[in-house]
Design a protein around this motif. Structure first.
Motif, PDB file in Angstrom:
ATOM      1  N   TYR A   1       0.851  -1.186   0.000  1.00 14.44           N
ATOM      2  CA  TYR A   1       0.000   0.000   0.000  1.00 14.44           C
ATOM      3  C   TYR A   1       0.888   1.236   0.000  1.00 14.44           C
ATOM      4  O   TYR A   1       2.042   1.186   0.425  1.00 14.44           O
ATOM      5  CB  TYR A   1      -0.950  -0.010   1.208  1.00 14.44           C
ATOM      6  N   PRO A   2       0.373   2.364  -0.480  1.00 18.12           N
ATOM      7  CA  PRO A   2       1.194   3.570  -0.571  1.00 18.12           C
ATOM      8  C   PRO A   2       1.614   4.074   0.808  1.00 18.12           C
ATOM      9  O   PRO A   2       0.846   4.017   1.759  1.00 18.12           O
ATOM     10  CB  PRO A   2       0.279   4.604  -1.237  1.00 18.12           C
ATOM     11  N   ARG A   3       2.831   4.559   0.871  1.00 20.35           N
ATOM     12  CA  ARG A   3       3.318   5.169   2.103  1.00 20.35           C
ATOM     13  C   ARG A   3       2.569   6.482   2.327  1.00 20.35           C
ATOM     14  O   ARG A   3       2.223   7.183   1.376  1.00 20.35           O
ATOM     15  CB  ARG A   3       4.818   5.427   1.998  1.00 20.35           C
ATOM     16  N   ASN A   4       2.298   6.795   3.566  1.00 21.35           N
ATOM     17  CA  ASN A   4       1.566   8.014   3.915  1.00 21.35           C
ATOM     18  C   ASN A   4       2.566   9.146   4.112  1.00 21.35           C
ATOM     19  O   ASN A   4       2.884   9.522   5.239  1.00 21.35           O
ATOM     20  CB  ASN A   4       0.728   7.778   5.169  1.00 21.35           C
ATOM     21  N   ARG A   5       3.066   9.660   2.999  1.00 28.20           N
ATOM     22  CA  ARG A   5       4.045  10.749   2.988  1.00 28.20           C
ATOM     23  C   ARG A   5       3.535  11.843   2.059  1.00 28.20           C
ATOM     24  O   ARG A   5       2.769  11.569   1.141  1.00 28.20           O
ATOM     25  CB  ARG A   5       5.397  10.248   2.465  1.00 28.20           C
ATOM     26  N   PRO A   6       3.969  13.087   2.289  1.00 29.51           N
ATOM     27  CA  PRO A   6       3.471  14.183   1.445  1.00 29.51           C
ATOM     28  C   PRO A   6       3.703  13.966  -0.049  1.00 29.51           C
ATOM     29  O   PRO A   6       2.812  14.225  -0.853  1.00 29.51           O
ATOM     30  CB  PRO A   6       4.240  15.401   1.954  1.00 29.51           C
ATOM     31  N   ASP A   7       4.880  13.477  -0.434  1.00 32.00           N
ATOM     32  CA  ASP A   7       5.154  13.294  -1.863  1.00 32.00           C
ATOM     33  C   ASP A   7       4.269  12.208  -2.465  1.00 32.00           C
ATOM     34  O   ASP A   7       3.766  12.350  -3.587  1.00 32.00           O
ATOM     35  CB  ASP A   7       6.636  12.993  -2.110  1.00 32.00           C
ATOM     36  N   VAL A   8       4.022  11.146  -1.720  1.00 35.99           N
ATOM     37  CA  VAL A   8       3.166  10.067  -2.218  1.00 35.99           C
ATOM     38  C   VAL A   8       1.708  10.537  -2.278  1.00 35.99           C
ATOM     39  O   VAL A   8       1.008  10.281  -3.264  1.00 35.99           O
ATOM     40  CB  VAL A   8       3.313   8.801  -1.344  1.00 35.99           C
ATOM     41  N   ARG A   9       1.256  11.254  -1.246  1.00 34.80           N
ATOM     42  CA  ARG A   9      -0.112  11.785  -1.274  1.00 34.80           C
ATOM     43  C   ARG A   9      -0.291  12.741  -2.453  1.00 34.80           C
ATOM     44  O   ARG A   9      -1.337  12.748  -3.110  1.00 34.80           O
ATOM     45  CB  ARG A   9      -0.446  12.482   0.048  1.00 34.80           C
ATOM     46  N   PHE A  10       0.733  13.525  -2.758  1.00 35.55           N
ATOM     47  CA  PHE A  10       0.669  14.435  -3.905  1.00 35.55           C
ATOM     48  C   PHE A  10       0.545  13.641  -5.206  1.00 35.55           C
ATOM     49  O   PHE A  10      -0.291  13.966  -6.067  1.00 35.55           O
ATOM     50  CB  PHE A  10       1.893  15.346  -3.960  1.00 35.55           C
ATOM     51  N   MET A  11       1.360  12.594  -5.353  1.00 38.99           N
ATOM     52  CA  MET A  11       1.316  11.787  -6.578  1.00 38.99           C
ATOM     53  C   MET A  11      -0.057  11.136  -6.751  1.00 38.99           C
ATOM     54  O   MET A  11      -0.608  11.141  -7.854  1.00 38.99           O
ATOM     55  CB  MET A  11       2.400  10.706  -6.552  1.00 38.99           C
ATOM     56  N   ILE A  12      -0.595  10.586  -5.671  1.00 35.48           N
ATOM     57  CA  ILE A  12      -1.917   9.948  -5.745  1.00 35.48           C
ATOM     58  C   ILE A  12      -2.980  11.001  -6.057  1.00 35.48           C
ATOM     59  O   ILE A  12      -3.879  10.773  -6.877  1.00 35.48           O
ATOM     60  CB  ILE A  12      -2.248   9.226  -4.419  1.00 35.48           C
ATOM     61  N   GLY A  13      -2.891  12.161  -5.416  1.00 38.98           N
ATOM     62  CA  GLY A  13      -3.846  13.235  -5.687  1.00 38.98           C
ATOM     63  C   GLY A  13      -3.792  13.698  -7.131  1.00 38.98           C
ATOM     64  O   GLY A  13      -4.833  13.930  -7.766  1.00 38.98           O
ATOM     65  N   PHE A  14      -2.581  13.831  -7.665  1.00 42.41           N
ATOM     66  CA  PHE A  14      -2.426  14.239  -9.062  1.00 42.41           C
ATOM     67  C   PHE A  14      -3.024  13.190  -9.992  1.00 42.41           C
ATOM     68  O   PHE A  14      -3.728  13.528 -10.957  1.00 42.41           O
ATOM     69  CB  PHE A  14      -0.952  14.479  -9.395  1.00 42.41           C
ATOM     70  N   GLU A  15      -2.758  11.917  -9.706  1.00 41.82           N
ATOM     71  CA  GLU A  15      -3.308  10.840 -10.536  1.00 41.82           C
ATOM     72  C   GLU A  15      -4.835  10.840 -10.467  1.00 41.82           C
ATOM     73  O   GLU A  15      -5.510  10.667 -11.485  1.00 41.82           O
ATOM     74  CB  GLU A  15      -2.760   9.486 -10.079  1.00 41.82           C
ATOM     75  N   ASN A  16      -5.401  11.040  -9.284  1.00 43.72           N
ATOM     76  CA  ASN A  16      -6.862  11.118  -9.159  1.00 43.72           C
ATOM     77  C   ASN A  16      -7.423  12.305  -9.941  1.00 43.72           C
ATOM     78  O   ASN A  16      -8.465  12.200 -10.581  1.00 43.72           O
ATOM     79  CB  ASN A  16      -7.274  11.206  -7.688  1.00 43.72           C
ATOM     80  N   PHE A  17      -6.730  13.442  -9.897  1.00 42.60           N
ATOM     81  CA  PHE A  17      -7.153  14.625 -10.654  1.00 42.60           C
ATOM     82  C   PHE A  17      -7.134  14.332 -12.157  1.00 42.60           C
ATOM     83  O   PHE A  17      -8.081  14.654 -12.882  1.00 42.60           O
ATOM     84  CB  PHE A  17      -6.246  15.808 -10.322  1.00 42.60           C
ATOM     85  N   ARG A  18      -6.056  13.697 -12.623  1.00 46.18           N
ATOM     86  CA  ARG A  18      -5.944  13.349 -14.044  1.00 46.18           C
ATOM     87  C   ARG A  18      -7.084  12.415 -14.458  1.00 46.18           C
ATOM     88  O   ARG A  18      -7.700  12.593 -15.510  1.00 46.18           O
ATOM     89  CB  ARG A  18      -4.588  12.693 -14.319  1.00 46.18           C
ATOM     90  N   ARG A  19      -7.378  11.454 -13.626  1.00 41.97           N
ATOM     91  CA  ARG A  19      -8.468  10.519 -13.927  1.00 41.97           C
ATOM     92  C   ARG A  19      -9.823  11.234 -13.946  1.00 41.97           C
ATOM     93  O   ARG A  19     -10.672  10.941 -14.782  1.00 41.97           O
ATOM     94  CB  ARG A  19      -8.494   9.372 -12.915  1.00 41.97           C
TER      95      ARG A  19
END
Length: 96
Positions: free
Chosen positions: A30-48
């Motif tokens: 599962y993704p690590r709960n870190r700012p950079d990972v949360r940003f990447m997941i957020g960006f991917e969700n935005f793109r989707r």
């Protein structure tokens, strides 16, 4: 549960069911709960969202996930990580 937990908003229900069905070993990433990972997941969700794709990924609280698996009778026997992912292995605790 290779990269499955991050695909479900109801992580607790998923882990409770998985722990209940686990006979010996349960592995999950599962993704690590870190700012950079949360940003990447957020960006991917935005793109989707822009492409009208309804899939969303989630970064869930690792400590709470661990507690849910402990409550299900499992104990963590191994933990590793990459830059973005945690890899955990849990084992069924046999009653004495």
């Amino acid at each position: 549960l290779d990269r499955a937990v991050c695909c479900y908003p109801d992580w607790k229900g998923l882990l409770e069911r998985a722990a209940g069905r686990c006979r010996r070993l349960l592995g999950l990433t599962y993704p690590r709960n870190r700012p950079d990972v949360r940003f990447m997941i957020g960006f991917e969700n935005f793109r989707r969202r822009l492409s009208k794709d309804e899939f969303r990924a989630f970064v869930h609280p690792p400590h709470e996930m661990h507690e849910a698996l402990l409550a299900g009778g499992l104990t963590r026997v191994c933990r590793a990580h990459t830059l973005a992912w945690h890899i955990d292995v849990y084992e069924r605790v046999s009653p004495a």
